[in-house]
Design a protein around this motif. Structure first.
Motif, PDB file in Angstrom:
ATOM      1  N   SER A   1      43.955  13.470 -15.756  1.00 54.65           N
ATOM      2  CA  SER A   1      44.775  12.638 -15.017  1.00 54.65           C
ATOM      3  C   SER A   1      46.141  11.979 -15.303  1.00 54.65           C
ATOM      4  O   SER A   1      46.897  11.616 -14.400  1.00 54.65           O
TER       5      SER A   1
ATOM      6  N   ARG B   1      32.929  11.555 -12.853  1.00 55.27           N
ATOM      7  CA  ARG B   1      34.182  10.842 -12.636  1.00 55.27           C
ATOM      8  C   ARG B   1      35.274  12.112 -12.704  1.00 55.27           C
ATOM      9  O   ARG B   1      35.288  12.875 -13.760  1.00 55.27           O
ATOM     10  N   SER B   2      36.115  11.867 -11.686  1.00 50.51           N
ATOM     11  CA  SER B   2      37.260  13.079 -11.545  1.00 50.51           C
ATOM     12  C   SER B   2      38.453  12.633 -12.197  1.00 50.51           C
ATOM     13  O   SER B   2      38.800  11.068 -12.254  1.00 50.51           O
TER      14      SER B   2
ATOM     15  N   GLU C   1      41.028  12.432 -10.305  1.00 52.15           N
ATOM     16  CA  GLU C   1      41.523  11.836  -9.236  1.00 52.15           C
ATOM     17  C   GLU C   1      40.910  10.563  -9.129  1.00 52.15           C
ATOM     18  O   GLU C   1      41.882   9.731  -8.643  1.00 52.15           O
ATOM     19  N   THR C   2      40.007  10.344  -9.368  1.00 55.28           N
ATOM     20  CA  THR C   2      39.235   8.755  -9.477  1.00 55.28           C
ATOM     21  C   THR C   2      39.851   8.082 -10.458  1.00 55.28           C
ATOM     22  O   THR C   2      40.256   7.041  -9.918  1.00 55.28           O
TER      23      THR C   2
ATOM     24  N   GLU D   1      43.301   7.196  -8.894  1.00 50.14           N
ATOM     25  CA  GLU D   1      43.402   6.173  -7.747  1.00 50.14           C
ATOM     26  C   GLU D   1      42.979   4.765  -8.171  1.00 50.14           C
ATOM     27  O   GLU D   1      43.567   3.977  -8.067  1.00 50.14           O
ATOM     28  N   ALA D   2      42.148   4.780  -9.354  1.00 48.23           N
ATOM     29  CA  ALA D   2      41.732   3.501 -10.024  1.00 48.23           C
ATOM     30  C   ALA D   2      43.251   2.937 -10.588  1.00 48.23           C
ATOM     31  O   ALA D   2      43.415   1.751 -10.406  1.00 48.23           O
TER      32      ALA D   2
END
Length: 132
Positions: free
Chosen positions: A40, A112-113, A115-116, A119-120
């Motif tokens: 991330s 959970r990626s 990308e998630t 975004e969070a």
């Protein structure tokens, strides 16, 4: 914004003993969370909070930091995760390491990626939330 990722990973789970390092599709369960956190690029530091030396060694091999072991009294079934998080933040601050925000990533959520996570974090910063 300097964000700290904390991955709480006790060794003494009673439901599924040693679940955080159990093999899941060829990797220890905790590997998925460490990998997503690293990919991330959202975190200044990725810290695993554990009282278990084997979990600590695996986490470090996977690229997370384990600068200290969690005290046994903070690794009981009834210990709130928040207490472990406070322990990490307090220990880091005592050595001069400060952060603007903390993200707790449970290792029991391997889907959970990265990308998630991105975004969070973007939502957290954009909306100027206290927590998310």
């Amino acid at each position: 914004m300097k964000v700290l990722a904390i991955i709480p990973a006790r060794g003494g789970s009673k439901g599924v003993p040693r679940k955080n390092i159990k093999n899941l599709a060829g990797k220890p369960l905790i590997a998925y969370t460490i990998s997503a956190a690293k990919e991330s690029n959202c975190f200044e530091s990725i810290i695993v909070s554990t009282e278990d030396k084997e979990i600590a060694d695996i986490a470090q091999d996977l690229g997370a930091e384990v600068p200290f072991l969690r005290p046994a009294d903070l690794a009981k079934d009834e210990t709130p995760t928040l207490d472990a998080v406070i322990h990490v933040v307090t220990e880091l601050e005592s050595s001069g390491r400060y952060y603007d925000a903390v993200c707790v990533l449970q290792p029991t959520n391997p889907l959970r990626s990265s990308e998630t996570i991105k975004e969070a974090q973007a939502h957290f910063e954009r909306e100027e939330f206290d927590s998310l």
